[in-house]
Design a protein around this motif. Sequence first.
Motif, short mmCIF file in Angstrom:
data_model
loop_
_atom_site.label_atom_id
_atom_site.label_comp_id
_atom_site.label_asym_id
_atom_site.label_seq_id
_atom_site.Cartn_x
_atom_site.Cartn_y
_atom_site.Cartn_z
N MET A 165 8.85 20.65 4.60
CA MET A 165 9.26 19.24 4.45
C MET A 165 8.09 18.33 4.81
O MET A 165 7.43 18.54 5.82
CB MET A 165 10.47 18.94 5.33
CG MET A 165 10.95 17.50 5.24
SD MET A 165 12.48 17.19 6.15
CE MET A 165 13.68 17.96 5.06
N LYS A 166 7.85 17.33 3.97
CA LYS A 166 6.75 16.38 4.19
C LYS A 166 7.26 15.14 4.93
O LYS A 166 8.29 14.57 4.58
CB LYS A 166 6.14 15.95 2.86
CG LYS A 166 5.56 17.08 2.01
CD LYS A 166 4.34 17.69 2.65
CE LYS A 166 3.70 18.71 1.72
NZ LYS A 166 2.53 19.37 2.37
N LYS A 167 6.50 14.73 5.94
CA LYS A 167 6.83 13.52 6.69
C LYS A 167 6.21 12.32 5.99
O LYS A 167 5.02 12.31 5.69
CB LYS A 167 6.32 13.62 8.13
CG LYS A 167 6.71 12.44 9.00
CD LYS A 167 6.12 12.55 10.41
CE LYS A 167 6.90 13.51 11.25
NZ LYS A 167 6.48 13.40 12.70
N VAL A 168 7.03 11.29 5.74
CA VAL A 168 6.62 10.13 4.94
C VAL A 168 6.63 8.87 5.78
O VAL A 168 7.56 8.63 6.57
CB VAL A 168 7.57 9.94 3.73
CG1 VAL A 168 7.24 8.65 2.98
CG2 VAL A 168 7.49 11.13 2.80
N ALA A 169 5.60 8.04 5.59
CA ALA A 169 5.57 6.69 6.17
C ALA A 169 5.23 5.69 5.08
O ALA A 169 4.54 6.02 4.12
CB ALA A 169 4.54 6.61 7.29
N ILE A 170 5.73 4.48 5.23
CA ILE A 170 5.46 3.39 4.29
C ILE A 170 4.81 2.25 5.04
O ILE A 170 5.25 1.88 6.14
CB ILE A 170 6.75 2.91 3.59
CG1 ILE A 170 7.32 4.02 2.70
CG2 ILE A 170 6.49 1.64 2.78
CD1 ILE A 170 8.61 3.64 1.99
N VAL A 171 3.75 1.68 4.47
CA VAL A 171 3.08 0.53 5.05
C VAL A 171 3.42 -0.70 4.20
O VAL A 171 3.06 -0.76 3.02
CB VAL A 171 1.55 0.73 5.12
CG1 VAL A 171 0.89 -0.46 5.80
CG2 VAL A 171 1.22 2.03 5.84
N GLY A 172 4.11 -1.65 4.80
CA GLY A 172 4.59 -2.83 4.07
C GLY A 172 6.06 -2.68 3.75
O GLY A 172 6.45 -1.78 3.00
N ALA A 173 6.89 -3.55 4.30
CA ALA A 173 8.34 -3.43 4.17
C ALA A 173 8.90 -4.45 3.18
O ALA A 173 9.98 -5.01 3.40
CB ALA A 173 9.01 -3.59 5.53
N GLY A 174 8.19 -4.66 2.08
CA GLY A 174 8.63 -5.63 1.08
C GLY A 174 9.51 -5.03 0.00
O GLY A 174 10.02 -3.90 0.12
N GLN A 175 9.65 -5.78 -1.09
CA GLN A 175 10.57 -5.40 -2.17
C GLN A 175 10.17 -4.10 -2.85
O GLN A 175 11.01 -3.22 -3.07
CB GLN A 175 10.65 -6.53 -3.19
CG GLN A 175 11.69 -6.29 -4.28
CD GLN A 175 11.78 -7.47 -5.24
OE1 GLN A 175 10.79 -7.86 -5.85
NE2 GLN A 175 12.95 -8.05 -5.37
N VAL A 176 8.88 -3.95 -3.20
CA VAL A 176 8.47 -2.75 -3.91
C VAL A 176 8.59 -1.52 -3.01
O VAL A 176 8.92 -0.43 -3.49
CB VAL A 176 7.03 -2.89 -4.47
CG1 VAL A 176 5.99 -2.85 -3.37
CG2 VAL A 176 6.74 -1.81 -5.52
N ALA A 177 8.37 -1.69 -1.71
CA ALA A 177 8.54 -0.58 -0.77
C ALA A 177 9.98 -0.09 -0.76
O ALA A 177 10.24 1.12 -0.73
CB ALA A 177 8.12 -1.00 0.63
N GLU A 178 10.91 -1.04 -0.79
CA GLU A 178 12.33 -0.68 -0.71
C GLU A 178 12.88 -0.19 -2.04
O GLU A 178 13.52 0.87 -2.12
CB GLU A 178 13.15 -1.89 -0.24
CG GLU A 178 14.63 -1.59 -0.08
CD GLU A 178 15.37 -2.69 0.64
OE1 GLU A 178 16.33 -2.37 1.36
OE2 GLU A 178 14.98 -3.87 0.50
N LYS A 179 12.60 -0.95 -3.12
CA LYS A 179 13.22 -0.66 -4.41
C LYS A 179 12.58 0.51 -5.15
O LYS A 179 13.21 1.13 -6.00
CB LYS A 179 13.18 -1.91 -5.31
CG LYS A 179 13.87 -3.13 -4.73
CD LYS A 179 15.35 -2.89 -4.47
CE LYS A 179 16.03 -4.17 -3.96
NZ LYS A 179 17.46 -3.92 -3.61
N VAL A 180 11.33 0.81 -4.81
CA VAL A 180 10.61 1.88 -5.52
C VAL A 180 10.32 3.07 -4.61
O VAL A 180 10.85 4.16 -4.80
CB VAL A 180 9.30 1.35 -6.14
CG1 VAL A 180 8.51 2.48 -6.80
CG2 VAL A 180 9.60 0.25 -7.15
#
Length: 343
Positions: free
Chosen positions: A1-16
């Motif tokens: 299992m790969k651990k994922v992080a996202i930088v930037g909590a805007g619309q494209v981060a959430e919707k995509v």
Amino acid sequence: MKKVAIVGAGQVAEKVHAAYYQTKPEEFLLAAVVDPDLARGELFCQNNQFQKAYTSITEMLNAEQPDIVSVCTPNRFHYDSVMSALEAGCSVFCEKPPAMTSMEAQNMWKRAEEKGVVLAYDFQHRYSPEAQMLKENIALLGEIYYSEANALRRSGVPGWGNFIDKALQGGGPLIDYGIHMLDTALYLLDFPKIKAVSAYQFQKIGTKKNQGTFGHWDPAKYTVEDSLFGTLEFEHGGILRINTSFALNIEPDKVLDVQLCGDQAGANLYPGKIYLDQAGELEIIKEAAHAESNNHFTSIDNFCRKVAGDPQAMIADGRQGYIIQKVIETLYQSAEIGGKVEL
């Protein structure tokens, strides 16, 4: 299992990005999000099943040690975010454009290679069924000597985000969504070597109006181009025209397309067709099948497959990102100096 992080909590981060990772809970551990606004980051976690919010990418990387980082910040912050993640040994999927300058894009490309990790960009239109049909049948066109990449809006100045702020975005319609049709055209043409670039840009509407199809904006803060029109000259003799606008007095509300003209046949991206002239009559010789597709998801899926070691996965990699960034930079340079730039 790969651990994922996202930088930037805007619309494209959430919707995509978050939306894609949530479709495969058996493959991805949704570990963290980074945003300078902690409250926004915590709300993102609550809404998207991520475990923890951070305000510092350095703190997050040290604490979480993710395998994959999605970068969804404003354009100005792509470089620092990507480089930090690469230095930590993460594979990175970055929203477009790659960076603010070609030097930054080159550094990102080279560092990913040095670290032995995957770097890819979300140029999702190349994954559309139409683009894939054209790519598979490109030989039918013969020698392609004239092409157009069009990303035109009559009244499409974004009324949200930072899209009218040149300092944060690097430019307007060209770097925002014209870049997608530029990438798709160069992908279909197999990234031919570019000899010279020339362009003209205009700011005639955005500073005089404050409302359009996509909401309101402050004309006093409008620092990007309304439109840019450019030409790429290839070493093999062909040319590619690129036409982009947020606001332009044209009849269609929106034009998004790539057109390819060869000595045997021609083609359009949207709708996906290959055609030729037969005694004065247009004959359609190939047409993309009508199919529902989520090109964003296909783009991220190819990246994740590449991270997992799939040699068949097709990504917009660091080298191609550098080429696209160099073209964008040179188009703006030509428009600013009012002359052709040799490459």
